[in-house]
Scaffold this motif. Structure first.
Motif, PDB file in Angstrom:
ATOM      1  N   ALA A   1     -98.334  81.050 -44.080  1.00  0.00           N
ATOM      2  CA  ALA A   1     -99.268  80.083 -44.061  1.00  0.00           C
ATOM      3  C   ALA A   1    -100.633  80.337 -44.619  1.00  0.00           C
TER       4      ALA A   1
ATOM      5  N   ARG B   1    -102.533  79.913 -52.717  1.00  0.00           N
ATOM      6  CA  ARG B   1    -101.422  79.409 -53.837  1.00  0.00           C
ATOM      7  C   ARG B   1    -101.064  80.228 -54.883  1.00  0.00           C
TER       8      ARG B   1
ATOM      9  N   ARG C   1     -98.088  82.289 -53.479  1.00  0.00           N
ATOM     10  CA  ARG C   1     -97.055  81.466 -53.417  1.00  0.00           C
ATOM     11  C   ARG C   1     -96.348  81.239 -54.652  1.00  0.00           C
TER      12      ARG C   1
ATOM     13  N   ASP D   1    -100.359  71.847 -55.067  1.00  0.00           N
ATOM     14  CA  ASP D   1    -100.097  72.526 -53.841  1.00  0.00           C
ATOM     15  C   ASP D   1    -100.681  71.515 -52.678  1.00  0.00           C
TER      16      ASP D   1
ATOM     17  N   VAL E   1    -100.719  72.080 -49.589  1.00  0.00           N
ATOM     18  CA  VAL E   1    -101.482  73.037 -48.226  1.00  0.00           C
ATOM     19  C   VAL E   1    -103.126  72.976 -48.577  1.00  0.00           C
TER      20      VAL E   1
ATOM     21  N   PRO F   1     -98.583  73.739 -43.570  1.00  0.00           N
ATOM     22  CA  PRO F   1     -97.231  73.664 -43.513  1.00  0.00           C
ATOM     23  C   PRO F   1     -96.590  73.215 -42.255  1.00  0.00           C
TER      24      PRO F   1
ATOM     25  N   GLY G   1     -95.466  76.530 -48.209  1.00  0.00           N
ATOM     26  CA  GLY G   1     -95.939  77.339 -47.054  1.00  0.00           C
ATOM     27  C   GLY G   1     -95.373  77.620 -45.913  1.00  0.00           C
TER      28      GLY G   1
ATOM     29  N   THR H   1     -95.099  69.249 -45.191  1.00  0.00           N
ATOM     30  CA  THR H   1     -96.267  69.646 -44.396  1.00  0.00           C
ATOM     31  C   THR H   1     -96.534  68.690 -43.351  1.00  0.00           C
TER      32      THR H   1
END
Length: 424
Positions: free
Chosen positions: A24, A28, A31, A95, A97, A118, A144, A410
């Motif tokens: 989490a 970015r 990931r 992204d 998140v 997430p 995430g 999310t």
């Protein structure tokens, strides 16, 4: 859930939860690096994946599995390369998140922000398509989340090989391997354990036929996002341009009949039925579509020399996923709305009309995830909506509805910042 016995499935879920906590806070860049590593690894190890897939395909053929299902099961080097390309497209998506959904400064000076975070551990239960293994893992990692993958036993060898490749790839990029796991076991008991791992698994998303989705929804203690079943309708209003209506109807039904956003019922206003039915019957017959119609459609079929099967209540409820469509003539828009609300699965409905008042009334009275106005039902799709990708199409109303892109994977957290604030 410390009192729960750690069966292999529960132990896998525990590891996923630990991995989710590590995943989490990763930025970015990490990931995305993991996703690029996945794409490269899929291409580099395509032969390994295809070899494992061949064993699944051989078992399916020996079991007499339908050709269409075998096609969805089959992986080739070209298909693996296409899957890798899809992963690279996910990398380019925004992204979700950390996005601030809303924020303000309260009268007392507290700063309030609602921030996307997430979901945590996402379980995906799906049927024979091994490409879903990669798609689901990529979308969950991008947003995430740790992912638990439970495909069907028919694709077990394929999924095992794919997940092995995915885990090796993410570790090379600095992401915990347990962020991507295949749920162990091929029995229904392993599915049941996943569905009841409440407290370890945050949400389940079933992808497959009506029976699979119904089982997951009815038997899970883990929250479920219901997806997929599509008894979609096209209503042709008295104000419709009939040539436009025929094009929309045929596209909605026949462009790709085996998917959830294909139309399964057409309803026609009685005022235009005499002119529309012959046009529609000819076009549907040319597209290879079998009509299951009410008395008016059956009569029109006799006059046009087109065979029409008499419709029953089973037809109004059917998600055919084939070149079949149920058809009825209705007295007016209100009757069309009543029919749809009785039989719909809540996926997608379409209205073809030039009267803006009729359009407004139809849209306002629908209770489905998507309503198309003078457009094909086939547009209900994450890619078509510009989301870039989707994990499924939700037909429920809580949290997510319609095509589920990255933001729908999310939840949110409220971050409240003060300066020594205390409440009176």
């Amino acid at each position: 859930m410390s009192s729960v016995v750690d069966t292999p499935v529960i132990a896998t879920a525990r590891r996923a939860r630990e991995a989710a906590a590590e995943l989490a806070p990763l930025p970015r860049a990490v990931r995305d690096r993991a996703l690029l590593a996945i794409a490269d690894a899929l291409e580099a190890r395509a032969d390994e994946i295809v070899t494992a897939n061949a064993a699944d395909v051989e078992r399916a053929r020996a079991a007499g599995t339908a050709a269409g299902i075998i096609d969805r099961l089959t992986l080739t080097p070209q298909r693996v390369a296409a899957i890798a390309s899809d992963v690279r497209e996910v990398v380019a998506l925004p992204d979700p998140v950390g996005e601030v959904v809303r924020g303000s400064t309260l009268p007392n000076g507290l700063e309030l922000r609602q921030v996307r975070v997430p979901l945590g551990v996402v379980g995906i239960i799906y049927e024979a398509r091994p490409n879903v293994t990669v798609d689901a893992a990529a979308l969950c990692l991008k947003s995430g989340n740790a992912v638990l993958l439970r495909g069907s036993s028919s694709a077990y060898s394929s999924n095992t090989a794919i997940v092995r490749v995915l885990r090796d790839a993410v570790v090379s990029a600095g992401v915990p391997a347990d962020a991507v796991q295949l749920v162990p076991g091929e029995s229904r008991e392993s599915v049941r354990e996943l569905m009841t791992a409440r407290g370890l698994v945050d949400v389940l998303i079933p992808r497959g036929g009506a029976s699979l989705i119904r089982t997951v929804v009815n038997e899970s203690t883990v929250p479920v996002i219901e997806t997929g079943v599509g008894n979609c309708h096209v209503y042709v209003d008295e104000s419709a341009d009939l040539e436009t209506a025929v094009r929309i109807l045929v596209n909605s039904k026949a462009q790709r009949p085996s998917v959830c956003n294909a139309a399964e019922t057409v309803l026609v206003h009685a005022a235009v039925a005499e002119r529309f039915l012959p046009l529609a019957l000819g076009a549907l017959a040319e597209a290879g579509v079998t009509v299951h119609g009410d008395a008016a459609w059956c009569k029109a079929g006799e006059q046009a020399g087109v065979a029409v099967t008499e419709a029953t209540d089973e037809d109004w409820a059917a998600e055919y996923l084939s070149l079949d469509i149920a058809a009825a003539v209705v007295d007016d828009l209100d009757a069309a709305v009543a029919h749809i609300r009785q039989w719909t699965s809540g996926h997608t409905e379409a209205v073809v009309a030039r009267d803006t008042g009729a359009v407004r009334r139809f849209v306002a009275r629908m209770d489905s995830a998507a309503v198309m106005v003078n457009a094909s039902t086939r547009f209900t799709d994450g890619g078509q909506f510009g989301f870039g990708a989707e994990i499924g199409i939700s037909t429920q109303k809580l949290h997510a509805r319609g095509p589920m892109g990255l933001p729908e994977l999310t939840s949110t957290t409220y971050v409240v910042t003060g300066d020594g604030h205390t409440r009176e």
